[in-house]
Design a protein around this motif. Structure first.
Motif, PDB file in Angstrom:
ATOM      1  N   SER A 109       0.747  -1.154   0.129  1.00 21.81           N
ATOM      2  CA  SER A 109      -0.058  -0.094   0.074  1.00 21.81           C
ATOM      3  C   SER A 109       0.879   1.186   0.000  1.00 21.81           C
ATOM      4  CB  SER A 109      -0.895  -0.063   1.197  1.00 21.81           C
ATOM      5  OG  SER A 109      -1.563   1.273   1.401  1.00 21.81           O
ATOM      6  N   ARG A 129      -3.156   8.298   0.335  1.00 24.33           N
ATOM      7  CA  ARG A 129      -3.718   7.051   0.707  1.00 24.33           C
ATOM      8  C   ARG A 129      -5.201   6.886   0.429  1.00 24.33           C
ATOM      9  NH1 ARG A 129      -1.962   4.658   5.623  1.00 24.33           N
ATOM     10  NH2 ARG A 129      -4.172   4.703   6.540  1.00 24.33           N
ATOM     11  N   VAL A 133      -6.886   3.846  -2.018  1.00 28.99           N
ATOM     12  CA  VAL A 133      -7.986   3.042  -1.962  1.00 28.99           C
ATOM     13  C   VAL A 133      -8.749   3.300  -3.095  1.00 28.99           C
ATOM     14  CG1 VAL A 133     -10.209   2.806  -0.485  1.00 28.99           C
ATOM     15  CG2 VAL A 133      -7.785   3.638   0.802  1.00 28.99           C
ATOM     16  N   VAL A 171      -3.879  -0.025   9.240  1.00 25.29           N
ATOM     17  CA  VAL A 171      -4.994  -0.059   8.410  1.00 25.29           C
ATOM     18  C   VAL A 171      -4.704   0.627   7.153  1.00 25.29           C
ATOM     19  CG1 VAL A 171      -7.161   1.245   7.963  1.00 25.29           C
ATOM     20  CG2 VAL A 171      -6.463   0.009  10.294  1.00 25.29           C
ATOM     21  N   ASN A 172      -4.763   0.279   5.885  1.00 27.33           N
ATOM     22  CA  ASN A 172      -4.362   0.886   4.679  1.00 27.33           C
ATOM     23  C   ASN A 172      -5.631   1.865   3.941  1.00 27.33           C
ATOM     24  OD1 ASN A 172      -1.901  -0.501   4.497  1.00 27.33           O
ATOM     25  ND2 ASN A 172      -2.877  -2.298   3.701  1.00 27.33           N
ATOM     26  N   GLY A 173      -5.969   2.737   4.881  1.00 25.17           N
ATOM     27  CA  GLY A 173      -6.974   3.822   4.340  1.00 25.17           C
ATOM     28  C   GLY A 173      -8.346   3.378   4.657  1.00 25.17           C
ATOM     29  N   ASP A 174      -9.231   4.181   4.371  1.00 28.27           N
ATOM     30  CA  ASP A 174     -10.679   4.340   4.664  1.00 28.27           C
ATOM     31  C   ASP A 174     -11.397   3.764   3.410  1.00 28.27           C
ATOM     32  OD1 ASP A 174     -10.842   5.298   7.453  1.00 28.27           O
ATOM     33  OD2 ASP A 174      -9.513   6.610   6.433  1.00 28.27           O
ATOM     34  N   ASP A 231      -8.156  -5.125   4.970  1.00 27.24           N
ATOM     35  CA  ASP A 231      -7.320  -4.426   5.319  1.00 27.24           C
ATOM     36  C   ASP A 231      -7.360  -2.924   5.537  1.00 27.24           C
ATOM     37  OD1 ASP A 231      -6.633  -4.532   2.639  1.00 27.24           O
ATOM     38  OD2 ASP A 231      -5.358  -3.325   2.673  1.00 27.24           O
ATOM     39  N   CYS A 232      -8.756  -2.303   5.006  1.00 27.42           N
ATOM     40  CA  CYS A 232      -8.953  -0.946   5.174  1.00 27.42           C
ATOM     41  C   CYS A 232     -10.111  -0.738   6.083  1.00 27.42           C
ATOM     42  CB  CYS A 232      -9.543  -0.328   3.643  1.00 27.42           C
ATOM     43  SG  CYS A 232      -8.263  -0.493   2.460  1.00 27.42           S
ATOM     44  N   SER A 233     -10.456   0.316   6.633  1.00 22.09           N
ATOM     45  CA  SER A 233     -11.321   0.748   7.515  1.00 22.09           C
ATOM     46  C   SER A 233     -12.737   0.926   6.898  1.00 22.09           C
ATOM     47  CB  SER A 233     -11.149   2.044   8.367  1.00 22.09           C
ATOM     48  OG  SER A 233     -12.288   2.458   9.120  1.00 22.09           O
TER      49      SER A 233
END
Length: 298
Positions: A109, A129, A133, A171-174, A231-233
């Motif tokens: 990421s 970031r 996503v 966490v790789n971003g939202d 892996d994302c929020s």
């Protein structure tokens, strides 16, 4: 006698050295031009804000709250085609991770974020970031990553838990959400888990916030409904869900008049009750307390 001679000699040497230093200093002062003025420079401000690159704020949640750049389809397409052309091995490794795992490593990421920064320099890291996503969701629409699909959510989570045991992961971003998706989730929960929906609404109406148990149950319903990376929020949909639910039901404890009471309840839960009982047990205590207070007033 030799010791006395050594002390005298050392004292004389130090006096001579001191005299030489003063002499050289006086020579420098005498040779300075009286009209000489030292060069001066304007003082630098303590902080100088760099000129920001103009961009449009996106309307999706949570990025509209944090002022995140909206990456256009043309920009995302440029990122994808350029990454694929310049780094074909990395591109293949990326597709394999999404297809086989339903998530990517934090290192991968970060690499994508850095590549986006190469193409569009001058932004804060948070915008890259978000762009990473968007890049991933655009690729999911193209390639339909099987491990993103709801039917594979349990296997995807199992693979992710195994991954984080062995590797550093953040966490790789939202994930971004639109209001229509929040409405879809609301109707899905009402139809498929009415107990959860009742707990959700009662908590906001009686307390003004919800506990981790309810949050986890909502996330489980979210994963059962939408294709997502592990892996994302996913927290952004919680704001959209609350906004729509409050619009429909006008929760009592979210009214401005009850803000002080809500703050007091938050303090009580986080500082006094949490860790000693569940949120649900505390909620029941509050109901009993309210009923007792009402009886005493009557």
């Amino acid at each position: 006698m030799q010791a006395i001679f050594s002390v005298v000699w050392l004292t004389a040497f130090l006096m001579f050295l001191f005299w030489m230093m003063n002499f050289r200093s006086s020579v420098r002062r005498e040779n300075v031009d009286p009209s000489y003025q030292p060069e001066t420079r304007d003082a630098m401000p303590e902080s100088r804000e760099a000129a920001s690159v103009p961009f449009k704020i996106r309307v999706t949640l949570p990025s509209r709250i944090f002022g995140i750049k909206e990456w256009t389809p043309e920009e995302i397409n440029l990122i994808t085609t350029s990454y694929k052309e310049r780094y074909p091995d990395e591109w293949r490794a990326y597709l394999a991770a999404e297809n086989n795992n339903g998530f990517i490593s934090s290192a991968m990421s970060d690499r994508i974020c850095s590549f986006i920064e190469e193409l569009f320099p001058g932004l804060h890291r948070k915008h890259y970031r978000a762009g990473a996503v968007d890049f991933r969701f655009a690729n999911e629409r193209t390639f339909q990553f099987p491990m993103w699909h709801p039917e594979n959510r349990f296997l995807r989570k199992e693979k992710f838990l195994e991954h984080i045991k062995q590797h550093r992961q953040i966490v790789n971003g939202d994930v971004e959400w639109v209001e229509e998706q929040a409405i879809v989730l609301l109707e899905h929960i009402r139809s498929n888990d009415p107990k959860l929906w009742a707990d959700y609404c009662n908590s906001y109406n009686d307390i003004g916030f919800i506990g981790l148990g309810i949050i986890g149950r909502i996330k489980a319903q979210t994963a059962a409904l939408f294709p997502l990376p592990e892996d994302c929020s996913w927290n952004g949909i919680m704001w959209g869900l609350l906004a729509e639910a409050n619009r429909r039901y006008d929760f009592e404890m979210l009214k401005p008049a009850n803000a002080k009471m809500r703050d007091q309840l938050e303090t009580e839960w986080f500082n006094q009750r949490r860790g000693y009982m569940t949120f649900e047990e505390w909620h029941q205590q509050l109901k009993l307390r309210a009923n007792k207070g009402a009886s005493e007033r009557d």
